[in-house]
Design an enzyme around this catalytic site. Structure first.
Site, PDB file in Angstrom:
ATOM      1  N   ASN A   9       0.876  -1.166   0.000  1.00 31.33           N
ATOM      2  CA  ASN A   9       0.000   0.000   0.000  1.00 31.33           C
ATOM      3  C   ASN A   9       0.918   1.222   0.000  1.00 31.33           C
ATOM      4  O   ASN A   9       1.459   1.593   1.034  1.00 31.33           O
ATOM      5  CB  ASN A   9      -0.892  -0.024   1.256  1.00 31.33           C
ATOM      6  CG  ASN A   9      -1.710   1.249   1.400  1.00 31.33           C
ATOM      7  OD1 ASN A   9      -1.814   2.054   0.470  1.00 31.33           O
ATOM      8  ND2 ASN A   9      -2.307   1.433   2.574  1.00 31.33           N
ATOM      9  N   TRP A  10       1.086   1.797  -1.178  1.00 33.61           N
ATOM     10  CA  TRP A  10       2.040   2.915  -1.293  1.00 33.61           C
ATOM     11  C   TRP A  10       1.506   4.204  -0.667  1.00 33.61           C
ATOM     12  O   TRP A  10       2.254   5.157  -0.500  1.00 33.61           O
ATOM     13  CB  TRP A  10       2.361   3.169  -2.774  1.00 33.61           C
ATOM     14  CG  TRP A  10       3.168   2.114  -3.437  1.00 33.61           C
ATOM     15  CD1 TRP A  10       3.551   0.893  -2.916  1.00 33.61           C
ATOM     16  CD2 TRP A  10       3.716   2.165  -4.769  1.00 33.61           C
ATOM     17  NE1 TRP A  10       4.291   0.193  -3.844  1.00 33.61           N
ATOM     18  CE2 TRP A  10       4.412   0.952  -4.988  1.00 33.61           C
ATOM     19  CE3 TRP A  10       3.680   3.108  -5.793  1.00 33.61           C
ATOM     20  CZ2 TRP A  10       5.070   0.674  -6.192  1.00 33.61           C
ATOM     21  CZ3 TRP A  10       4.329   2.834  -6.984  1.00 33.61           C
ATOM     22  CH2 TRP A  10       5.021   1.630  -7.175  1.00 33.61           C
ATOM     23  N   LYS A  11       0.204   4.237  -0.389  1.00 29.84           N
ATOM     24  CA  LYS A  11      -0.421   5.458   0.152  1.00 29.84           C
ATOM     25  C   LYS A  11      -0.122   6.638  -0.785  1.00 29.84           C
ATOM     26  O   LYS A  11      -0.069   6.441  -1.988  1.00 29.84           O
ATOM     27  CB  LYS A  11       0.043   5.709   1.594  1.00 29.84           C
ATOM     28  CG  LYS A  11      -0.131   4.441   2.456  1.00 29.84           C
ATOM     29  CD  LYS A  11       0.009   4.677   3.926  1.00 29.84           C
ATOM     30  CE  LYS A  11      -0.177   3.348   4.662  1.00 29.84           C
ATOM     31  NZ  LYS A  11      -0.223   3.500   6.102  1.00 29.84           N
ATOM     32  N   HIS A  94      -9.605   1.622   4.137  1.00 25.40           N
ATOM     33  CA  HIS A  94      -8.385   1.722   4.945  1.00 25.40           C
ATOM     34  C   HIS A  94      -8.659   2.653   6.132  1.00 25.40           C
ATOM     35  O   HIS A  94      -9.417   3.617   6.007  1.00 25.40           O
ATOM     36  CB  HIS A  94      -7.232   2.258   4.089  1.00 25.40           C
ATOM     37  CG  HIS A  94      -5.914   2.178   4.799  1.00 25.40           C
ATOM     38  ND1 HIS A  94      -5.517   3.126   5.707  1.00 25.40           N
ATOM     39  CD2 HIS A  94      -4.938   1.246   4.763  1.00 25.40           C
ATOM     40  CE1 HIS A  94      -4.335   2.771   6.204  1.00 25.40           C
ATOM     41  NE2 HIS A  94      -3.961   1.639   5.643  1.00 25.40           N
ATOM     42  N   GLU A  96      -7.046   4.986   7.350  1.00 27.14           N
ATOM     43  CA  GLU A  96      -6.791   6.405   7.062  1.00 27.14           C
ATOM     44  C   GLU A  96      -7.974   7.024   6.325  1.00 27.14           C
ATOM     45  O   GLU A  96      -8.294   8.191   6.512  1.00 27.14           O
ATOM     46  CB  GLU A  96      -5.483   6.548   6.261  1.00 27.14           C
ATOM     47  CG  GLU A  96      -4.276   6.313   7.163  1.00 27.14           C
ATOM     48  CD  GLU A  96      -3.080   5.680   6.472  1.00 27.14           C
ATOM     49  OE1 GLU A  96      -3.006   5.701   5.235  1.00 27.14           O
ATOM     50  OE2 GLU A  96      -2.214   5.149   7.201  1.00 27.14           O
ATOM     51  N   GLU A 164      -5.951  -4.731  10.118  1.00 25.07           N
ATOM     52  CA  GLU A 164      -4.908  -3.762  10.460  1.00 25.07           C
ATOM     53  C   GLU A 164      -5.252  -3.053  11.763  1.00 25.07           C
ATOM     54  O   GLU A 164      -6.033  -2.090  11.762  1.00 25.07           O
ATOM     55  CB  GLU A 164      -4.774  -2.721   9.342  1.00 25.07           C
ATOM     56  CG  GLU A 164      -4.403  -3.311   8.006  1.00 25.07           C
ATOM     57  CD  GLU A 164      -3.719  -2.285   7.093  1.00 25.07           C
ATOM     58  OE1 GLU A 164      -2.627  -2.583   6.628  1.00 25.07           O
ATOM     59  OE2 GLU A 164      -4.275  -1.197   6.887  1.00 25.07           O
ATOM     60  N   GLY A 170       2.120   2.190  10.805  1.00 28.20           N
ATOM     61  CA  GLY A 170       3.127   3.242  10.692  1.00 28.20           C
ATOM     62  C   GLY A 170       3.773   3.620  12.015  1.00 28.20           C
ATOM     63  O   GLY A 170       4.439   4.640  12.129  1.00 28.20           O
ATOM     64  N   SER A 210       2.944  -2.142  10.322  1.00 27.71           N
ATOM     65  CA  SER A 210       4.383  -2.249  10.587  1.00 27.71           C
ATOM     66  C   SER A 210       4.951  -3.632  10.279  1.00 27.71           C
ATOM     67  O   SER A 210       5.860  -4.103  10.967  1.00 27.71           O
ATOM     68  CB  SER A 210       4.694  -1.841  12.035  1.00 27.71           C
ATOM     69  OG  SER A 210       4.314  -0.505  12.260  1.00 27.71           O
ATOM     70  N   GLY A 231       2.705  -1.164   4.244  1.00 30.38           N
ATOM     71  CA  GLY A 231       2.822   0.262   3.944  1.00 30.38           C
ATOM     72  C   GLY A 231       4.281   0.656   3.747  1.00 30.38           C
ATOM     73  O   GLY A 231       4.849   0.473   2.673  1.00 30.38           O
ATOM     74  N   GLY A 232       4.897   1.161   4.813  1.00 31.78           N
ATOM     75  CA  GLY A 232       6.262   1.677   4.751  1.00 31.78           C
ATOM     76  C   GLY A 232       7.245   0.749   4.045  1.00 31.78           C
ATOM     77  O   GLY A 232       8.039   1.190   3.208  1.00 31.78           O
TER      78      GLY A 232
HETATM   79  P1  PGA Z   1       2.570   0.254   7.630  1.00 36.00           P
HETATM   80  O1  PGA Z   1       1.150   0.508   6.905  1.00 36.00           O
HETATM   81  O2  PGA Z   1       3.089  -1.057   7.080  1.00 36.00           O
HETATM   82  O3  PGA Z   1       3.410   1.425   7.234  1.00 36.00           O
HETATM   83  O4  PGA Z   1       2.293   0.181   9.089  1.00 36.00           O
HETATM   84  C1  PGA Z   1       0.239  -0.544   6.662  1.00 36.00           C
HETATM   85  C2  PGA Z   1      -1.026   0.020   6.081  1.00 36.00           C
HETATM   86  O5  PGA Z   1      -1.470   1.090   6.530  1.00 36.00           O
HETATM   87  O6  PGA Z   1      -1.620  -0.579   5.165  1.00 36.00           O
END
Ligand code: PGA
Length: 246
Positions: A9-11, A94, A96, A164, A170, A210, A231-232
């Site tokens: 997930n590149w956001k 998601h 967010e 999640e 994050g 994470s 994500g990251g």
């Molecule tokens: P993260 O993000 O791996 O940076 O914690 C995961 C996500 O929000 O899908």
């Protein structure tokens, strides 16, 4: 047997040029992956990434889809637009989106129904906040998100769920493999009870929050965990490839 699925997930990261560089570096590293490999990229990167991943083992995803076929929905995107651009998967709900953009179980449900109807593969995100976990509300929250978010879906096994925990996104704080496995087990039981036991066996449920090369092996060796939403650690080819290799 459920085939694991690792999705990046590149956001809101990577310009078109950066996106092409990333998938070009990623292609040879994941060519023999034993799992499904997906990158969910920003809208403007979609055409270039679709071109760059042609003939490779990398599948293309987006990060949102609207439920209406077209119309006055400024800032949104339709399933047909995504499909035309070569998108196969789409992240829906998601945390967010829920936190900053007013996404609710109801809009998640509408978006998921449309995605399935159009032939997109939805990755539906669920998860509790830290406060909800600490006050013992995790199961209640997840049950509501699953029942409401997936209401009216017959082909439930075609959905991918990403569990999640919001406190792990994050933050560098991962749920322990045990915690993640137990909670995903609960999600699977909820699906068996509210939808169908057979689909509960088939549906793929990822862990996200994470997840990285260091903890992926332990998480992925858990029986209930069918992959990850990353994500990251999906923003660098070597990091993401290392998770895929687990
Ligand atoms: P993260 O993000 O791996 O940076 O914690 C995961 C996500 O929000 O899908």
């Amino acid at each position: 047997m459920r085939k694991p699925i690792i999705a990046g997930n590149w956001k809101m990261n990577k310009t078109r040029e950066e996106a092409v560089a990333l998938v070009t570096a990623l292609k040879p590293l994941v060519k023999d992956a034993a799992c499904d490999v997906v990158v969910c990229v920003p809208f403007t990167d979609i055409p270039a990434v679709a071109e760059a991943v042609k003939g490779s083992s990398i599948h293309l995803g987006a990060q949102n889809v609207h439920f209406a076929p077209s119309g006055a929905y400024t800032g949104e995107i339709s399933a047909d637009m995504l499909l035309e651009a070569g998108v196969e998967y789409v992240i829906i709900g998601h945390s967010e989106r829920r936190q900053y953009f007013g996404e609710t179980d109801e809009t998640v449900n509408k978006r998921t129904l449309t995605a399935l109807e159009k032939g997109l593969k939805p990755i539906v995100c669920v998860g509790e906040t830290l406060e909800e976990r600490e006050t013992g509300k995790t199961e209640q929250v997840l049950e509501r998100q699953i029942k409401e978010g997936l209401k009216g879906i017959d082909s439930i096994a075609s959905v991918i769920i990403a569990y999640e925990p919001i406190w792990a996104i994050g933050t560098g704080k991962t749920a322990t493999a045990q915690q993640a496995n137990e909670t995903i087990g609960f999600i699977r039981r909820t699906i068996a009870e509210n939808f169908c036991p057979k689909c509960a066996e088939k549906i793929r449920i990822q862990y996200g929050g994470s997840m990285n090369a260091k903890n992926a092996h332990e998480l992925m060796s858990m029986p209930e965990i069918d992959g990850g939403l990353i994500g990251g650690a999906s923003l660098k080819a070597e990091d993401f490839a290392a998770v895929v290799a687990m």
